[in-house]
Design a protein around this motif. Structure first.
Motif, mmCIF file in Angstrom:
data_model
loop_
_atom_site.group_PDB
_atom_site.id
_atom_site.type_symbol
_atom_site.label_atom_id
_atom_site.label_comp_id
_atom_site.label_asym_id
_atom_site.label_seq_id
_atom_site.Cartn_x
_atom_site.Cartn_y
_atom_site.Cartn_z
ATOM 1 N N VAL A 192 0.843 -1.205 0.000
ATOM 2 C CA VAL A 192 0.000 0.000 0.000
ATOM 3 C C VAL A 192 0.872 1.248 0.000
ATOM 4 O O VAL A 192 0.605 2.219 -0.733
ATOM 5 N N TYR A 219 -4.962 -2.994 -1.143
ATOM 6 C CA TYR A 219 -5.944 -2.699 -0.092
ATOM 7 C C TYR A 219 -6.836 -3.910 0.183
ATOM 8 O O TYR A 219 -7.167 -4.211 1.332
ATOM 9 N N ASP A 259 -10.377 -0.167 4.286
ATOM 10 C CA ASP A 259 -9.656 -0.712 3.132
ATOM 11 C C ASP A 259 -10.624 -1.153 2.039
ATOM 12 O O ASP A 259 -10.384 -0.934 0.845
ATOM 13 N N LYS A 297 -11.894 1.844 0.289
ATOM 14 C CA LYS A 297 -10.876 2.381 -0.612
ATOM 15 C C LYS A 297 -10.828 1.573 -1.909
ATOM 16 O O LYS A 297 -10.700 2.149 -3.014
#
Length: 504
Positions: free
Chosen positions: A64, A74, A93, A96
């Motif tokens: 990451v 992620y 995560d 994202k």
């Protein structure tokens, strides 16, 4: 193929579609992944499969950091977080991933699962509906539809639970909440609501269990810690109450209710600790005074009154104040008939009062509730021996003293009776024989009770002058004849009196 017992296999069974990407191969160019990032991803994947979660997490952190726009990094990091039971860390995560790749249905489906567990039903439904609109695989479509149905059911149950709570039907509300929390296991608000229902239904320990879960699920949940502390306090568990209210003050040192409660609990806790230390030191009178202060400090909660009286009962019993012990222990047993500690202490007090039948009854009742307690078993055996002994010869009764009499009292009583019953005082042959027997008993009583070792044997139910008791055979328990006492000076224990008797 994934091995049945592997970490990836376990993850797949718990979180459907979580491994969609884990076992897929990606082209570096597809995600713009440089060589170092690709290396971290591959190594992390192998470590995850081997169950080395912390090491795998380090690799995905590095991936990451190396490429903040790599949705694969992620997603795999979220996979490790979930395997470690850190759903809060996994959720950002997954969000994202969805921001970086809107059509990544596996991540959206997984986020929907987590949101459903958190009780965020509207957000979960939104994810499941978007999965259905994004050309999902057959399995993903089935899973999304299934979760939508489940979410709809949770919405209905939540509405019913709230209606039941508002109408005061707490038992019904609990029934609805039980079903919801089987699915929405991380919903702090619903756990707090069920805790409130448990309190209303008089089940504080169940309420504490829910509130403890809520304190972990919601950040800075001072209200949960405050309620847990007050519930423990009401249950009489002052130490756990103090521990929980301190947690509240760690989060907010200016919390008014927690601080006020803290001062009250700390004061009570200090009194109880001080009283227990006095008991350990054998200072029973001072300990009794401390426990009386406990009852004055917290008169509104019955549990502290009962526990204080239980300990006062113990103090009186150990301090050999049988009348007071029997009175206070009986008060405790009126409130708690099965209180084993009060039964044992009252039984000991009954022994001092020579009320052997009552002592046996208390020990037997205590044994019904705690059959493995050695102290109860030994106390019962002693009471039974003393009852049997009392039906023969009781040296305390002969001298007319209590079982807890000091040595000076025993000597004083002996001198008085020896002077009164010495055979030289009687001329009538019948009276003289009676006096001789009486004098023998008095002298024997003095011999046994003034010798610490012999007295202990007698107090344990064994007559040290009884041949039958000593050897288990026959023999006259009054085996010492009058002749054996001839010339014996009853006032030879160091007192100022010197008498000489002449025998016919």
């Amino acid at each position: 193929m994934v091995a049945p017992g592997s970490v990836t296999s376990r993850l797949g069974s718990v979180f459907p579609f979580l491994l969609v990407l884990v076992d897929m191969q990606y082209e570096g160019a597809e995600c713009g992944v440089n060589a170092d990032v690709e290396k971290h991803l591959e190594l992390g994947k192998k470590l995850l499969a081997a169950g080395q979660l912390a090491d795998a997490l380090s690799q995905f952190h590095a991936a990451v950091d190396g490429d903040p726009d790599n949705y694969i990094a992620y997603y795999r990091r979220a996979t490790v977080f979930l395997a470690m039971g850190k759903s809060k860390a996994a959720l950002p995560d997954l969000t994202k991933v969805i921001q970086l790749k809107m059509d990544f249905t596996a991540a959206r489906l997984q986020r929907g699962h987590l949101l459903l567990k958190q009780g965020k039903l509207d957000e979960a439904e939104d994810d499941f509906k978007k999965v259905l609109k994004s050309n999902p695989s057959e399995n993903e479509e089935k899973e999304a539809q299934s979760q939508l149905i489940k979410s709809d059911e949770m919405q209905r149950l939540r509405s019913q639970a709230l209606d039941a709570f508002e109408s005061g039907d707490y038992a019904a509300a609990i029934a609805f909440l039980d079903k919801i929390l089987e699915v929405c296991v991380w919903d702090a608000e619903l756990r707090e609501l069920r805790a409130e229902c448990f309190i209303k239904e008089g089940e504080p320990r169940k309420a504490i269990s829910d509130l403890k879960a809520a304190s972990k699920l919601k950040n800075d949940n001072t209200e949960a810690f405050y309620k847990i502390s007050t519930l423990y306090y009401q249950l009489g568990d002052h130490e756990l109450s103090l521990s929980e209210v301190r947690e509240c003050l760690k989060l907010d040192q200016d919390h008014k209710r927690c601080f006020a409660h803290y001062k009250q609990v700390k004061k009570l806790n200090k009194l109880i600790e001080s009283a227990e230390e006095l008991i350990r030191d054998g200072r029973y009178t001072d300990a009794t005074s401390k426990y009386e202060s406990v009852m004055k400090t917290e008169p509104s909660i019955a549990e502290y009154t009962i526990r204080s009286k239980e300990r006062i009962c113990h103090c009186f019993s150990k301090d050999e104040k049988p009348v007071e012990a029997i009175r206070v222990c009986s008060e405790v047993l009126q409130m708690e008939p099965d209180n084993v500690n009060a039964l044992k202490d009252r039984a000991e007090a009954y022994l001092i009062e020579e009320m052997y039948d009552e002592a046996i009854q208390d020990y037997e009742t205590a044994q019904e509730h705690n059959e493995n307690d050695q102290q109860i078993r030994e106390g019962l055996e002693k009471a039974q021996r003393l009852l049997k002994q009392s039906q023969k010869r009781d040296y305390y009764k002969i001298l007319g003293v209590k079982r807890n009499a000091k040595k000076q009292e025993i000597i004083k009583a002996y001198r008085k009776l020896a002077l009164q019953w010495h055979p030289d005082n009687f001329q009538n042959e019948e009276e003289k024989k009676k006096a001789e027997k009486k004098f023998i008993d008095i002298a024997a009583a003095k011999e046994v009770l003034s010798d610490p070792e012999m007295r202990k044997k007698f107090d344990d139910g064994e007559d040290p002058l009884d041949a039958e008791s000593q050897q288990g055979g026959g023999g006259n328990p009054f085996h010492r004849s009058w002749n054996s006492w001839q010339g014996f000076n009853p006032f030879s224990s160091g007192g100022p009196f010197r008498f000489k008797f002449h025998f016919n």
